[in-house]
Scaffold this motif. Structure first.
Motif, PDB file in Angstrom:
ATOM      1  N   ARG A  31      13.481  73.245 -68.508  1.00  0.00           N
ATOM      2  CA  ARG A  31      14.195  72.541 -69.572  1.00  0.00           C
ATOM      3  C   ARG A  31      14.499  71.109 -69.132  1.00  0.00           C
ATOM      4  NH1 ARG A  31      19.354  75.332 -71.910  1.00  0.00           N
ATOM      5  NH2 ARG A  31      17.780  76.519 -73.038  1.00  0.00           N
ATOM      6  N   HIS A  32      14.978  70.964 -67.888  1.00  0.00           N
ATOM      7  CA  HIS A  32      15.363  69.631 -67.421  1.00  0.00           C
ATOM      8  C   HIS A  32      15.413  69.641 -65.896  1.00  0.00           C
ATOM      9  CE1 HIS A  32      17.232  65.695 -67.563  1.00  0.00           C
ATOM     10  NE2 HIS A  32      18.163  66.115 -66.733  1.00  0.00           N
ATOM     11  N   LEU A  33      15.074  68.512 -65.292  1.00  0.00           N
ATOM     12  CA  LEU A  33      15.223  68.338 -63.839  1.00  0.00           C
ATOM     13  C   LEU A  33      16.153  67.159 -63.590  1.00  0.00           C
ATOM     14  CD1 LEU A  33      11.537  69.018 -63.104  1.00  0.00           C
ATOM     15  CD2 LEU A  33      13.335  70.087 -61.749  1.00  0.00           C
ATOM     16  N   GLU A  34      17.154  67.391 -62.776  1.00  0.00           N
ATOM     17  CA  GLU A  34      18.138  66.342 -62.507  1.00  0.00           C
ATOM     18  C   GLU A  34      18.067  65.958 -61.030  1.00  0.00           C
ATOM     19  OE1 GLU A  34      20.119  63.524 -63.163  1.00  0.00           O
ATOM     20  OE2 GLU A  34      20.230  64.762 -64.965  1.00  0.00           O
ATOM     21  N   LEU A  35      18.184  64.668 -60.742  1.00  0.00           N
ATOM     22  CA  LEU A  35      18.271  64.187 -59.362  1.00  0.00           C
ATOM     23  C   LEU A  35      19.666  63.589 -59.171  1.00  0.00           C
ATOM     24  CD1 LEU A  35      14.815  62.367 -58.975  1.00  0.00           C
ATOM     25  CD2 LEU A  35      15.411  64.677 -58.234  1.00  0.00           C
ATOM     26  N   VAL A  36      20.432  64.153 -58.269  1.00  0.00           N
ATOM     27  CA  VAL A  36      21.813  63.694 -58.045  1.00  0.00           C
ATOM     28  C   VAL A  36      21.895  63.072 -56.657  1.00  0.00           C
ATOM     29  CG1 VAL A  36      24.240  64.383 -57.983  1.00  0.00           C
ATOM     30  CG2 VAL A  36      22.626  65.635 -59.456  1.00  0.00           C
ATOM     31  N   PRO A  37      22.143  61.750 -56.574  1.00  0.00           N
ATOM     32  CA  PRO A  37      22.241  61.120 -55.249  1.00  0.00           C
ATOM     33  C   PRO A  37      23.462  61.645 -54.485  1.00  0.00           C
ATOM     34  CG  PRO A  37      21.947  59.481 -56.999  1.00  0.00           C
ATOM     35  CD  PRO A  37      22.273  60.780 -57.665  1.00  0.00           C
ATOM     36  N   ILE A  38      23.237  62.092 -53.234  1.00  0.00           N
ATOM     37  CA  ILE A  38      24.343  62.517 -52.365  1.00  0.00           C
ATOM     38  C   ILE A  38      24.675  61.359 -51.422  1.00  0.00           C
ATOM     39  CG2 ILE A  38      25.094  64.251 -50.661  1.00  0.00           C
ATOM     40  CD1 ILE A  38      24.442  65.527 -53.340  1.00  0.00           C
ATOM     41  N   SER A  39      23.617  60.699 -50.935  1.00  0.00           N
ATOM     42  CA  SER A  39      23.749  59.470 -50.139  1.00  0.00           C
ATOM     43  C   SER A  39      22.467  58.677 -50.389  1.00  0.00           C
ATOM     44  CB  SER A  39      23.908  59.811 -48.649  1.00  0.00           C
ATOM     45  OG  SER A  39      22.679  60.317 -48.155  1.00  0.00           O
ATOM     46  N   MET A  61      20.215  65.734 -54.462  1.00  0.00           N
ATOM     47  CA  MET A  61      20.250  67.124 -54.892  1.00  0.00           C
ATOM     48  C   MET A  61      19.297  67.241 -56.078  1.00  0.00           C
ATOM     49  SD  MET A  61      21.547  70.177 -54.486  1.00  0.00           S
ATOM     50  CE  MET A  61      23.156  70.123 -53.713  1.00  0.00           C
ATOM     51  N   LEU A  62      18.292  68.119 -55.938  1.00  0.00           N
ATOM     52  CA  LEU A  62      17.365  68.384 -57.038  1.00  0.00           C
ATOM     53  C   LEU A  62      17.875  69.624 -57.788  1.00  0.00           C
ATOM     54  CD1 LEU A  62      14.502  68.051 -58.445  1.00  0.00           C
ATOM     55  CD2 LEU A  62      13.683  69.678 -56.755  1.00  0.00           C
ATOM     56  N   VAL A  63      18.118  69.483 -59.078  1.00  0.00           N
ATOM     57  CA  VAL A  63      18.621  70.607 -59.889  1.00  0.00           C
ATOM     58  C   VAL A  63      17.602  70.900 -60.983  1.00  0.00           C
ATOM     59  CG1 VAL A  63      20.522  71.489 -61.303  1.00  0.00           C
ATOM     60  CG2 VAL A  63      20.988  69.822 -59.489  1.00  0.00           C
ATOM     61  N   MET A  64      17.086  72.146 -60.996  1.00  0.00           N
ATOM     62  CA  MET A  64      16.137  72.551 -62.031  1.00  0.00           C
ATOM     63  C   MET A  64      16.831  73.524 -62.980  1.00  0.00           C
ATOM     64  SD  MET A  64      13.922  74.954 -63.413  1.00  0.00           S
ATOM     65  CE  MET A  64      13.867  76.266 -62.221  1.00  0.00           C
ATOM     66  N   ILE A  65      16.832  73.187 -64.280  1.00  0.00           N
ATOM     67  CA  ILE A  65      17.422  74.072 -65.288  1.00  0.00           C
ATOM     68  C   ILE A  65      16.278  74.640 -66.126  1.00  0.00           C
ATOM     69  CG2 ILE A  65      19.038  74.225 -67.242  1.00  0.00           C
ATOM     70  CD1 ILE A  65      20.297  71.570 -65.995  1.00  0.00           C
TER      71      ILE A  65
END
Length: 340
Positions: free
Chosen positions: A135-143, A148-152
């Motif tokens: 449905r969606h892939l999110e990239l969340v910067p930690i540093s 963080m790669l999040v796959m929904i």
């Protein structure tokens, strides 16, 4: 030899009485409880034929008869009318499932509900990633060097991975990477993503290629190389209802089989869309489950099947009621997933 309608009616009556009373059924009781329109002597003759043909048997020295696996199979295939659920049961299913907050909650509510409604052991397979779409892939910067790669998935499953980057990546580049990945992978079936991930690396702008190569490795692990399937189980205490005789004296083999996720997946995870599968006694390929029956079906949004669910119990179970409940619960879970 084929059975005529009267003998089929006698078999149906024997199955229904044995399921409700747990006692072997005699000809006198059948004539008293069912409007068969014939004498006890005729019923006894019919029972003798049914016994000869292997549909019923006489346990021990009891005067009554009980159905065999073959008798239950004929009952399920030819005789059982699937019981419609009452409005109260439908409302109960809807109310129980509608408050679910996430996929885990949906699965746990579903398995508890099935166990309560059927009084059997309930098994629900989590939506299989192999059958899901992105449905969606999110990239969340930690540093600057970690994301963080999040796959929904479209089924509500969420997978997270920490990615160590080859070097610092500016926030604007993260935005570009996120856009490129979603343009390529959103709505793709997980099973069809490997060539798309490969294309992401080949088509990435030169400046982004090292980071995209690292991301691609993690993407493949997340989207493809996850073979473990998860199962939820409820109602094992229901096995002890009605005495152990249903299970030919021992529950241990059945409890051992229930601990094997591979066994459970095989039982409920291979069901075709919009069909209900009933395995009775010896039809089970697992020796430990030869004294049990399984009613299962697939579920998912629309016509897509993403997992299986079902119930397991003694061969002396209420097949019409359990088939109706399993179908109805699967339909509601599918509708819930479609709304997400």
């Amino acid at each position: 030899m084929g059975l005529d309608d009267r003998k089929l009616a006698v078999l149906r009556a024997i199955v229904e009485d044995y399921v409700s009373t747990q006692e072997p059924v005699g000809s006198k009781a059948l004539v008293e409880r069912h409007q068969l329109g014939v004498s006890p002597a005729t019923v006894r003759n019919d029972m003798a034929v049914l016994e000869e043909e292997g549909y019923i048997r006489q346990p021990h020295t009891s005067a009554g008869r009980v159905p065999t696996d073959r008798g239950y199979r004929l009952f399920v295939d030819r005789l059982s009318r699937v019981k419609p659920l009452s409005p109260a049961e439908r409302r109960a299913i809807e109310r129980f499932l509608v408050g679910a907050v996430d996929l885990d909650d949906v699965v746990h509510r579903t398995v508890r509900l099935l166990a309560q409604l059927t009084r059997q052991v309930a098994v629900v397979q989590y939506p299989s990633l192999a059958r899901s779409s992105v449905r969606h892939l999110e990239l969340v910067p930690i540093s600057t060097t970690r994301l963080m790669l999040v796959m929904i998935a479209d089924t509500g499953r969420v997978e997270q991975r920490l990615v160590e980057l080859p070097g610092p990546v500016p926030a604007d580049d993260v935005t570009d990477l996120r856009r490129l990945i979603n343009e390529k992978l959103a709505n793709a079936r997980l099973s069809e993503t490997p060539p798309l991930v490969q294309a992401l690396v080949e088509e990435a702008p030169t400046g982004l290629r090292p980071t995209m190569t690292t991301l691609a490795t993690v993407l493949l692990e997340t989207l493809v190389e996850r073979h473990e399937e998860r199962i939820a189980l409820a109602g094992t205490a229901n096995l002890t209802r009605g005495g152990l005789l249903d299970f030919q004296g021992s529950l241990r083999p059945i409890l051992e089989a229930l601990e094997e996720e591979v066994v459970l997946l095989k039982l409920i995870g291979e069901t075709e869309p919009s069909t209900t599968r009933v395995l009775i006694g010896d039809e089970n390929e697992f020796d430990n489950l030869r004294a049990a029956s399984v009613v299962s079906t697939g579920y998912g949004p629309g016509t897509t099947i993403v997992g299986g669910l079902g119930v397991l119990g003694p061969t002396r179970m209420d097949y019409p009621g359990n088939i109706a409940t399993v179908r109805a619960v699967a339909r509601y879970v599918g509708e819930l997933l479609a709304q997400n």
